[in-house]
Scaffold this motif. Sequence first.
Motif, PDB file in Angstrom:
ATOM      1  N   VAL A  47      10.328  -9.001 -11.219  1.00 22.25           N
ATOM      2  CA  VAL A  47       9.533  -8.839 -12.305  1.00 22.25           C
ATOM      3  C   VAL A  47       8.395  -7.722 -12.424  1.00 22.25           C
ATOM      4  N   LEU A  48       7.885  -7.157 -11.206  1.00 23.51           N
ATOM      5  CA  LEU A  48       7.377  -6.036 -11.019  1.00 23.51           C
ATOM      6  C   LEU A  48       8.172  -4.732 -11.105  1.00 23.51           C
ATOM      7  N   GLU A  49       9.367  -4.705 -10.724  1.00 25.16           N
ATOM      8  CA  GLU A  49       9.872  -3.743 -10.504  1.00 25.16           C
ATOM      9  C   GLU A  49       9.933  -2.442 -11.549  1.00 25.16           C
ATOM     10  N   PRO A  50      10.112  -2.927 -13.130  1.00 20.00           N
ATOM     11  CA  PRO A  50      10.046  -1.914 -13.922  1.00 20.00           C
ATOM     12  C   PRO A  50       8.502  -1.259 -14.002  1.00 20.00           C
ATOM     13  N   TYR A  51       7.733  -2.080 -13.876  1.00 23.17           N
ATOM     14  CA  TYR A  51       6.296  -1.541 -13.931  1.00 23.17           C
ATOM     15  C   TYR A  51       5.985  -0.497 -12.605  1.00 23.17           C
ATOM     16  N   ILE A  52       6.597  -0.595 -11.558  1.00 25.31           N
ATOM     17  CA  ILE A  52       6.527   0.087 -10.557  1.00 25.31           C
ATOM     18  C   ILE A  52       7.224   1.266 -10.616  1.00 25.31           C
ATOM     19  N   ASN A  53       8.516   1.010 -11.327  1.00 25.79           N
ATOM     20  CA  ASN A  53       9.258   2.181 -11.311  1.00 25.79           C
ATOM     21  C   ASN A  53       8.523   3.196 -12.301  1.00 25.79           C
ATOM     22  N   ALA A  54       7.979   2.634 -13.450  1.00 27.29           N
ATOM     23  CA  ALA A  54       7.156   3.503 -14.482  1.00 27.29           C
ATOM     24  C   ALA A  54       5.815   4.048 -13.891  1.00 27.29           C
ATOM     25  N   GLY A  55       5.424   3.422 -13.086  1.00 26.02           N
ATOM     26  CA  GLY A  55       3.972   3.762 -12.496  1.00 26.02           C
ATOM     27  C   GLY A  55       3.979   4.785 -11.563  1.00 26.02           C
ATOM     28  N   HIS A  56       2.912   5.256 -10.947  1.00 31.36           N
ATOM     29  CA  HIS A  56       2.744   6.119 -10.128  1.00 31.36           C
ATOM     30  C   HIS A  56       1.841   5.551  -8.798  1.00 31.36           C
ATOM     31  N   ARG A  57       2.392   5.862  -7.577  1.00 29.43           N
ATOM     32  CA  ARG A  57       1.371   5.767  -6.520  1.00 29.43           C
ATOM     33  C   ARG A  57      -0.039   6.479  -6.486  1.00 29.43           C
ATOM     34  N   VAL A  58      -0.934   5.758  -6.113  1.00 29.54           N
ATOM     35  CA  VAL A  58      -2.402   6.233  -6.225  1.00 29.54           C
ATOM     36  C   VAL A  58      -2.723   6.654  -4.786  1.00 29.54           C
ATOM     37  N   ALA A  59      -2.865   8.041  -4.280  1.00 22.91           N
ATOM     38  CA  ALA A  59      -2.979   8.108  -2.637  1.00 22.91           C
ATOM     39  C   ALA A  59      -4.631   8.444  -2.671  1.00 22.91           C
ATOM     40  N   GLY A  60      -4.852   8.566  -1.459  1.00 23.74           N
ATOM     41  CA  GLY A  60      -6.407   8.617  -1.178  1.00 23.74           C
ATOM     42  C   GLY A  60      -7.314   9.121  -1.656  1.00 23.74           C
ATOM     43  N   SER A  61      -7.120   9.627  -2.935  1.00 21.10           N
ATOM     44  CA  SER A  61      -8.140  10.576  -3.520  1.00 21.10           C
ATOM     45  C   SER A  61      -9.437   9.864  -3.882  1.00 21.10           C
ATOM     46  N   LYS A  62      -9.368   8.630  -4.023  1.00 23.91           N
ATOM     47  CA  LYS A  62     -10.687   7.746  -4.239  1.00 23.91           C
ATOM     48  C   LYS A  62     -10.581   6.739  -3.200  1.00 23.91           C
ATOM     49  N   ALA A  63     -11.338   7.128  -2.310  1.00 21.11           N
ATOM     50  CA  ALA A  63     -11.413   6.255  -1.191  1.00 21.11           C
ATOM     51  C   ALA A  63     -12.426   5.054  -1.336  1.00 21.11           C
ATOM     52  N   LYS A  64     -11.747   4.031  -0.683  1.00 21.32           N
ATOM     53  CA  LYS A  64     -12.504   3.025  -0.865  1.00 21.32           C
ATOM     54  C   LYS A  64     -13.821   2.958  -0.306  1.00 21.32           C
ATOM     55  N   THR A  65     -14.894   2.447  -0.692  1.00 26.28           N
ATOM     56  CA  THR A  65     -16.238   2.353   0.092  1.00 26.28           C
ATOM     57  C   THR A  65     -16.163   1.059   0.549  1.00 26.28           C
ATOM     58  N   SER A  66     -16.523   0.382   1.763  1.00 25.35           N
ATOM     59  CA  SER A  66     -16.821  -0.844   1.972  1.00 25.35           C
ATOM     60  C   SER A  66     -18.090  -1.348   2.349  1.00 25.35           C
ATOM     61  N   ARG A  67     -18.769  -2.326   1.888  1.00 26.98           N
ATOM     62  CA  ARG A  67     -19.886  -2.697   2.186  1.00 26.98           C
ATOM     63  C   ARG A  67     -20.071  -3.594   3.498  1.00 26.98           C
ATOM     64  N   ARG A  68     -20.869  -3.241   4.382  1.00 28.04           N
ATOM     65  CA  ARG A  68     -21.183  -4.087   5.574  1.00 28.04           C
ATOM     66  C   ARG A  68     -21.610  -5.516   5.244  1.00 28.04           C
ATOM     67  N   THR A  69     -21.255  -6.517   5.585  1.00 35.81           N
ATOM     68  CA  THR A  69     -21.687  -7.703   5.386  1.00 35.81           C
ATOM     69  C   THR A  69     -21.876  -8.573   6.945  1.00 35.81           C
ATOM     70  N   THR A  70     -22.511  -9.305   6.802  1.00 37.12           N
ATOM     71  CA  THR A  70     -22.774 -10.278   8.313  1.00 37.12           C
ATOM     72  C   THR A  70     -22.258 -11.672   7.842  1.00 37.12           C
ATOM     73  N   THR A  71     -21.514 -12.103   8.764  1.00 40.30           N
ATOM     74  CA  THR A  71     -20.792 -13.379   8.616  1.00 40.30           C
ATOM     75  C   THR A  71     -21.619 -14.392   9.646  1.00 40.30           C
ATOM     76  N   SER A  72     -21.994 -15.564   8.960  1.00 42.72           N
ATOM     77  CA  SER A  72     -22.589 -16.464   9.949  1.00 42.72           C
ATOM     78  C   SER A  72     -21.532 -17.024  10.806  1.00 42.72           C
ATOM     79  N   ALA A  73     -21.973 -17.721  11.977  1.00 41.23           N
ATOM     80  CA  ALA A  73     -21.063 -18.261  12.927  1.00 41.23           C
ATOM     81  C   ALA A  73     -20.287 -19.469  12.258  1.00 41.23           C
ATOM     82  N   ASN A  74     -21.177 -20.143  11.466  1.00 37.10           N
ATOM     83  CA  ASN A  74     -20.275 -21.204  10.599  1.00 37.10           C
ATOM     84  C   ASN A  74     -19.096 -20.674   9.819  1.00 37.10           C
ATOM     85  N   GLU A  75     -19.531 -19.542   9.021  1.00 40.44           N
ATOM     86  CA  GLU A  75     -18.458 -18.972   8.117  1.00 40.44           C
ATOM     87  C   GLU A  75     -17.364 -18.459   8.859  1.00 40.44           C
TER      88      GLU A  75
END
Length: 101
Positions: free
Chosen positions: A40-68
């Motif tokens: 199902v995704l093949e035609p969309y993938i073939n028509a699209g283009h890969r996005v390389a690391g130009s927009k680096a993801k930034t992650s937020r640091r979170t704390t996780t409780s022992a229970n979580e």
Amino acid sequence: MDDLDGTDLGDKANTITFAFEGKDYSIDLSDANADTFREVLEPYINAGHRVAGSKAKTSRRTTTSANESKRVRDWARSNGYDVSDRGRIPAEVMQAYTAAN
């Protein structure tokens, strides 16, 4: 278990990760459903283009409780991830847990 139709997969799940509109997803599928997903995704993938690391993801640091942390580790093990009893939970596992919950 196949996340789409509930079929018991034992230990033969195809875990597929993908992103859509800026959100990451993970899904466990049977061989047949994984093939359909890819077809199902093949035609969309073939028509699209890969996005390389130009927009680096930034992650937020979170704390996780022992229970979580325990809930995440239990979920991860029941979904085929190998996680230690102590220490940092890998980001991939946390992302999959967040997407599933």
